[in-house]
Design a protein around this motif. Structure first.
Motif, PDB file in Angstrom:
ATOM      1  N   SER A   1      49.856  46.130  33.413  1.00  0.00           N
ATOM      2  CA  SER A   1      49.412  46.603  34.493  1.00  0.00           C
ATOM      3  C   SER A   1      49.858  45.792  35.758  1.00  0.00           C
ATOM      4  CB  SER A   1      47.975  46.880  34.476  1.00  0.00           C
ATOM      5  OG  SER A   1      47.148  45.708  34.534  1.00  0.00           O
ATOM      6  N   TYR A   2      50.018  44.399  35.418  1.00  0.00           N
ATOM      7  CA  TYR A   2      50.056  43.458  36.412  1.00  0.00           C
ATOM      8  C   TYR A   2      51.679  43.630  37.182  1.00  0.00           C
ATOM      9  CZ  TYR A   2      45.757  41.380  36.285  1.00  0.00           C
ATOM     10  OH  TYR A   2      44.330  41.147  36.140  1.00  0.00           O
ATOM     11  N   ALA A   3      52.751  44.350  36.542  1.00  0.00           N
ATOM     12  CA  ALA A   3      53.846  44.540  36.952  1.00  0.00           C
ATOM     13  C   ALA A   3      53.968  45.271  38.160  1.00  0.00           C
ATOM     14  CB  ALA A   3      54.590  45.413  35.764  1.00  0.00           C
ATOM     15  N   ALA A   4      52.978  46.059  38.329  1.00  0.00           N
ATOM     16  CA  ALA A   4      52.831  46.965  39.764  1.00  0.00           C
ATOM     17  C   ALA A   4      52.484  46.151  40.749  1.00  0.00           C
ATOM     18  CB  ALA A   4      52.101  47.970  39.313  1.00  0.00           C
ATOM     19  N   LEU A   5      51.815  44.833  40.553  1.00  0.00           N
ATOM     20  CA  LEU A   5      51.312  43.918  41.785  1.00  0.00           C
ATOM     21  C   LEU A   5      52.442  43.242  42.347  1.00  0.00           C
ATOM     22  CD1 LEU A   5      48.652  43.300  42.948  1.00  0.00           C
ATOM     23  CD2 LEU A   5      48.581  41.436  41.441  1.00  0.00           C
ATOM     24  N   LEU A   6      52.636  43.413  43.528  1.00  0.00           N
ATOM     25  CA  LEU A   6      53.867  43.071  44.383  1.00  0.00           C
ATOM     26  C   LEU A   6      53.259  42.462  45.523  1.00  0.00           C
ATOM     27  CD1 LEU A   6      56.613  45.287  43.488  1.00  0.00           C
ATOM     28  CD2 LEU A   6      56.464  43.363  42.550  1.00  0.00           C
TER      29      LEU A   6
ATOM     30  N   PHE B   1      41.253  33.960  38.382  1.00  0.00           N
ATOM     31  CA  PHE B   1      42.802  33.654  39.099  1.00  0.00           C
ATOM     32  C   PHE B   1      43.416  32.970  38.195  1.00  0.00           C
ATOM     33  CE2 PHE B   1      45.371  31.290  42.229  1.00  0.00           C
ATOM     34  CZ  PHE B   1      44.799  32.211  43.469  1.00  0.00           C
ATOM     35  N   SER B   2      43.085  32.240  37.395  1.00  0.00           N
ATOM     36  CA  SER B   2      44.141  31.502  36.352  1.00  0.00           C
ATOM     37  C   SER B   2      44.547  32.675  35.396  1.00  0.00           C
ATOM     38  CB  SER B   2      43.536  30.500  35.431  1.00  0.00           C
ATOM     39  OG  SER B   2      43.204  29.533  36.446  1.00  0.00           O
ATOM     40  N   ASP B   3      43.534  33.490  35.106  1.00  0.00           N
ATOM     41  CA  ASP B   3      44.015  34.636  34.102  1.00  0.00           C
ATOM     42  C   ASP B   3      45.023  35.500  34.597  1.00  0.00           C
ATOM     43  OD1 ASP B   3      41.849  33.808  32.345  1.00  0.00           O
ATOM     44  OD2 ASP B   3      40.504  35.535  32.965  1.00  0.00           O
TER      45      ASP B   3
ATOM     46  N   ASP C   1      46.931  32.709  51.684  1.00  0.00           N
ATOM     47  CA  ASP C   1      47.038  31.592  50.996  1.00  0.00           C
ATOM     48  C   ASP C   1      46.761  31.394  49.812  1.00  0.00           C
ATOM     49  OD1 ASP C   1      47.868  29.757  53.047  1.00  0.00           O
ATOM     50  OD2 ASP C   1      45.964  29.206  53.868  1.00  0.00           O
ATOM     51  N   ALA C   2      45.883  32.173  49.255  1.00  0.00           N
ATOM     52  CA  ALA C   2      45.360  32.442  47.636  1.00  0.00           C
ATOM     53  C   ALA C   2      46.777  33.218  47.011  1.00  0.00           C
ATOM     54  CB  ALA C   2      44.029  33.117  47.698  1.00  0.00           C
ATOM     55  N   VAL C   3      47.033  34.439  47.841  1.00  0.00           N
ATOM     56  CA  VAL C   3      47.949  35.018  46.972  1.00  0.00           C
ATOM     57  C   VAL C   3      49.242  34.385  46.854  1.00  0.00           C
ATOM     58  CG1 VAL C   3      49.807  37.134  47.321  1.00  0.00           C
ATOM     59  CG2 VAL C   3      47.167  37.106  47.628  1.00  0.00           C
ATOM     60  N   ILE C   4      49.897  33.417  47.941  1.00  0.00           N
ATOM     61  CA  ILE C   4      50.960  32.769  47.788  1.00  0.00           C
ATOM     62  C   ILE C   4      50.811  31.659  46.530  1.00  0.00           C
ATOM     63  CG2 ILE C   4      52.167  30.676  48.814  1.00  0.00           C
ATOM     64  CD1 ILE C   4      51.719  32.054  51.677  1.00  0.00           C
ATOM     65  N   ASP C   5      49.454  30.901  46.309  1.00  0.00           N
ATOM     66  CA  ASP C   5      49.138  30.305  45.162  1.00  0.00           C
ATOM     67  C   ASP C   5      49.386  31.021  43.954  1.00  0.00           C
ATOM     68  OD1 ASP C   5      48.866  27.961  46.441  1.00  0.00           O
ATOM     69  OD2 ASP C   5      46.475  27.991  46.574  1.00  0.00           O
ATOM     70  N   LEU C   6      48.824  32.322  43.899  1.00  0.00           N
ATOM     71  CA  LEU C   6      49.171  33.038  42.520  1.00  0.00           C
ATOM     72  C   LEU C   6      50.627  33.059  42.361  1.00  0.00           C
ATOM     73  CD1 LEU C   6      46.871  36.368  43.138  1.00  0.00           C
ATOM     74  CD2 LEU C   6      46.751  34.564  41.467  1.00  0.00           C
ATOM     75  N   TYR C   7      51.410  33.445  43.277  1.00  0.00           N
ATOM     76  CA  TYR C   7      52.858  33.625  42.778  1.00  0.00           C
ATOM     77  C   TYR C   7      53.521  32.567  42.722  1.00  0.00           C
ATOM     78  CZ  TYR C   7      52.158  38.609  43.052  1.00  0.00           C
ATOM     79  OH  TYR C   7      51.855  39.896  42.993  1.00  0.00           O
ATOM     80  N   MET C   8      53.285  31.380  43.301  1.00  0.00           N
ATOM     81  CA  MET C   8      53.754  30.047  43.075  1.00  0.00           C
ATOM     82  C   MET C   8      53.589  29.652  41.639  1.00  0.00           C
ATOM     83  SD  MET C   8      55.523  28.878  45.722  1.00  0.00           S
ATOM     84  CE  MET C   8      55.832  27.170  45.048  1.00  0.00           C
ATOM     85  N   CYS C   9      52.336  29.737  41.349  1.00  0.00           N
ATOM     86  CA  CYS C   9      52.071  29.281  39.995  1.00  0.00           C
ATOM     87  C   CYS C   9      52.695  30.325  38.802  1.00  0.00           C
ATOM     88  CB  CYS C   9      50.482  29.455  39.769  1.00  0.00           C
ATOM     89  SG  CYS C   9      49.295  27.928  40.633  1.00  0.00           S
ATOM     90  N   ALA C  10      52.818  31.374  39.196  1.00  0.00           N
ATOM     91  CA  ALA C  10      53.556  32.393  38.269  1.00  0.00           C
ATOM     92  C   ALA C  10      54.919  31.913  38.029  1.00  0.00           C
ATOM     93  CB  ALA C  10      53.419  33.668  38.769  1.00  0.00           C
ATOM     94  N   ALA C  11      55.494  31.501  39.362  1.00  0.00           N
ATOM     95  CA  ALA C  11      56.924  30.762  39.338  1.00  0.00           C
ATOM     96  C   ALA C  11      57.295  29.669  38.419  1.00  0.00           C
ATOM     97  CB  ALA C  11      57.545  31.060  40.609  1.00  0.00           C
TER      98      ALA C  11
ATOM     99  N   HIS D   1      48.919  36.633  33.249  1.00  0.00           N
ATOM    100  CA  HIS D   1      49.487  37.912  33.294  1.00  0.00           C
ATOM    101  C   HIS D   1      50.743  37.849  34.192  1.00  0.00           C
ATOM    102  CE1 HIS D   1      46.091  39.529  30.954  1.00  0.00           C
ATOM    103  NE2 HIS D   1      45.154  39.329  32.060  1.00  0.00           N
ATOM    104  N   LEU D   2      50.816  37.615  35.417  1.00  0.00           N
ATOM    105  CA  LEU D   2      51.978  37.619  36.185  1.00  0.00           C
ATOM    106  C   LEU D   2      53.183  36.695  35.570  1.00  0.00           C
ATOM    107  CD1 LEU D   2      50.554  37.083  39.630  1.00  0.00           C
ATOM    108  CD2 LEU D   2      51.434  39.235  38.875  1.00  0.00           C
ATOM    109  N   ARG D   3      52.922  35.675  34.964  1.00  0.00           N
ATOM    110  CA  ARG D   3      54.043  34.973  34.288  1.00  0.00           C
ATOM    111  C   ARG D   3      54.463  35.738  32.986  1.00  0.00           C
ATOM    112  NH1 ARG D   3      54.629  29.595  35.310  1.00  0.00           N
ATOM    113  NH2 ARG D   3      55.103  29.163  33.257  1.00  0.00           N
ATOM    114  N   SER D   4      53.769  36.465  32.592  1.00  0.00           N
ATOM    115  CA  SER D   4      54.063  37.142  31.277  1.00  0.00           C
ATOM    116  C   SER D   4      54.774  38.356  31.832  1.00  0.00           C
ATOM    117  CB  SER D   4      52.784  37.715  30.667  1.00  0.00           C
ATOM    118  OG  SER D   4      53.444  38.358  29.448  1.00  0.00           O
ATOM    119  N   VAL D   5      54.594  39.117  32.771  1.00  0.00           N
ATOM    120  CA  VAL D   5      55.253  40.490  33.206  1.00  0.00           C
ATOM    121  C   VAL D   5      56.491  39.943  33.797  1.00  0.00           C
ATOM    122  CG1 VAL D   5      53.195  41.692  33.108  1.00  0.00           C
ATOM    123  CG2 VAL D   5      53.730  40.534  35.190  1.00  0.00           C
ATOM    124  N   HIS D   6      56.656  38.920  34.322  1.00  0.00           N
ATOM    125  CA  HIS D   6      57.946  38.463  35.044  1.00  0.00           C
ATOM    126  C   HIS D   6      58.708  37.421  34.086  1.00  0.00           C
ATOM    127  CE1 HIS D   6      56.753  40.492  38.627  1.00  0.00           C
ATOM    128  NE2 HIS D   6      55.610  39.950  38.643  1.00  0.00           N
TER     129      HIS D   6
END
Length: 348
Positions: free
Chosen positions: A173-178, A303-305, A281-291, A309-314
């Motif tokens: 489901s997180y694949a749709a979150l951009l 937040f860590s969860d 800032d929180a959303v930037i942190d999400l995607y920085m950690c995911a990358a 999920h984002l790391r997995s789908v990407h």
């Protein structure tokens, strides 16, 4: 695509109703979803019976004088009135990632039932921004600040739907979150600055209080500063990205890893607020950690969860990632008591 509300109203000679319907955050697809309830719902917001009937007939594609524009509505003639349903409505609360898991999982349930999802998203101390401030629109989901008059009473949600939880669909489901385009550009620039890098998400503020309430002390052991230090020191040749909700924690890790922290723009912290950084800032942190190349999260943190999920789908997940999802037995019962927690500025 269903036509815009303004085009639809103009096509049936009711353009004067546009402002009233837009105030109620109604769209053509929401009108379609009301089915047999459309007359009642429209009359409750001051639309006359005649006007409601005109709208209904146009939507049902039975108006004998309907214009060509009206005929473009995406309502198959084979659809019966009793097959048209009101949207699924939820009210989300708690922090950002509690809300995201609710929206994404209930979106899947709504789609499986051919329903639109209407999400009531209210800005508050726990989530200091709105979804569309930071994310691209989600197909099939409409966000509103307050419940429209015509909508059914919402269910208050801050968790993943039980039918989605712990299934492959939860991560999918997180694949749709951009992120929105402006944040995407900021994230991409920061990734270029930091690469190659490892990231940690260090949850503190209210999480520190919750940790002290656990009888087994699991959180306070597994998410100590020392545990994060040990992880970062496993990768001495990588740059470091620190994501945290606590200004004191950011200062402590910045001092220790300053030479390895390459991001030139860092969050500002308002230490007397429940959420010490902005939602952006929180959303930037999400995607920085995911990358990042490798990642360590905080046990019990949604937040860590979300990062996992984002790391997995990407395709960014690493065998060296360190994060364990909390169990219902360890964590779930604490959510109901959140309102009783001390405000972060009272914590040492």
């Amino acid at each position: 695509m269903v036509m815009p509300l303004s085009t639809f109203l103009q096509s049936i000679g009711l353009e004067s109703l546009r402002q009233r319907l837009e105030e109620e955050e109604l769209t053509v697809d929401l009108l379609l979803s009301m089915g047999r309830h459309l007359h009642t719902n429209l009359e409750e917001i001051g639309i006359s019976k005649t006007e409601a009937e005109t709208i209904y007939r146009a939507l049902r594609n039975t108006d004998p004088v309907a214009s060509p524009a009206t005929q473009q509505l995406e309502l198959p003639t084979s659809v019966r009135e009793d097959q048209l349903k009101q949207p699924m409505v939820i009210l989300v609360d708690h922090g950002l990632c509690n809300r995201l898991r609710a929206v994404l999982s209930y979106r899947q349930i709504a789609q499986s039932q051919a329903l639109q999802l209407l999400v009531v998203w209210c800005r508050d101390d726990q989530c200091n921004g709105e979804f569309l401030d930071c994310f691209a629109p989600l197909p099939g989901v409409r966000f509103t600040r307050q419940l429209p008059h015509w909508a059914p009473a919402p269910e208050r949600i801050n968790h993943c739907h039980v039918a989605i939880k712990d299934t492959p669909a939860e991560t999918e489901s997180y694949a749709a979150l951009l992120p929105c385009s402006s944040l995407r550009a900021a994230i991409d620039a920061r990734v270029r600055e930091c690469t190659p890098f490892v990231a940690v998400h260090i949850r503190r503020t209210d999480m520190s209080v919750l940790a002290t309430t656990q009888p087994n002390g699991r959180y306070s052991v597994e998410t100590t500063d020392a545990a994060f230090d040990a992880f970062l020191e496993e990768f001495p040749h990588y740059n470091v990205y620190i994501a945290t909700d606590c200004g004191h924690t950011q200062a402590r890790f910045s001092k220790r890893y300053e030479r390895r922290m390459k991001a030139t723009v860092r969050p500002r912290y308002e230490r007397r607020r429940w959420r010490q950084t902005t939602l952006m800032d929180a959303v930037i942190d999400l995607y920085m950690c995911a990358a990042s190349e490798h990642f360590m999260g905080s046990y019990g943190s949604s937040f860590s969860d979300t990062i996992i999920h984002l790391r997995s789908v990407h395709g960014q997940a690493s065998q060296l990632d360190r994060h364990t999802f909390a169990t219902v037995q360890d964590w779930g019962i604490q959510l109901g008591g959140r309102a009783a927690l001390h405000h972060p500025h009272n914590q040492p």
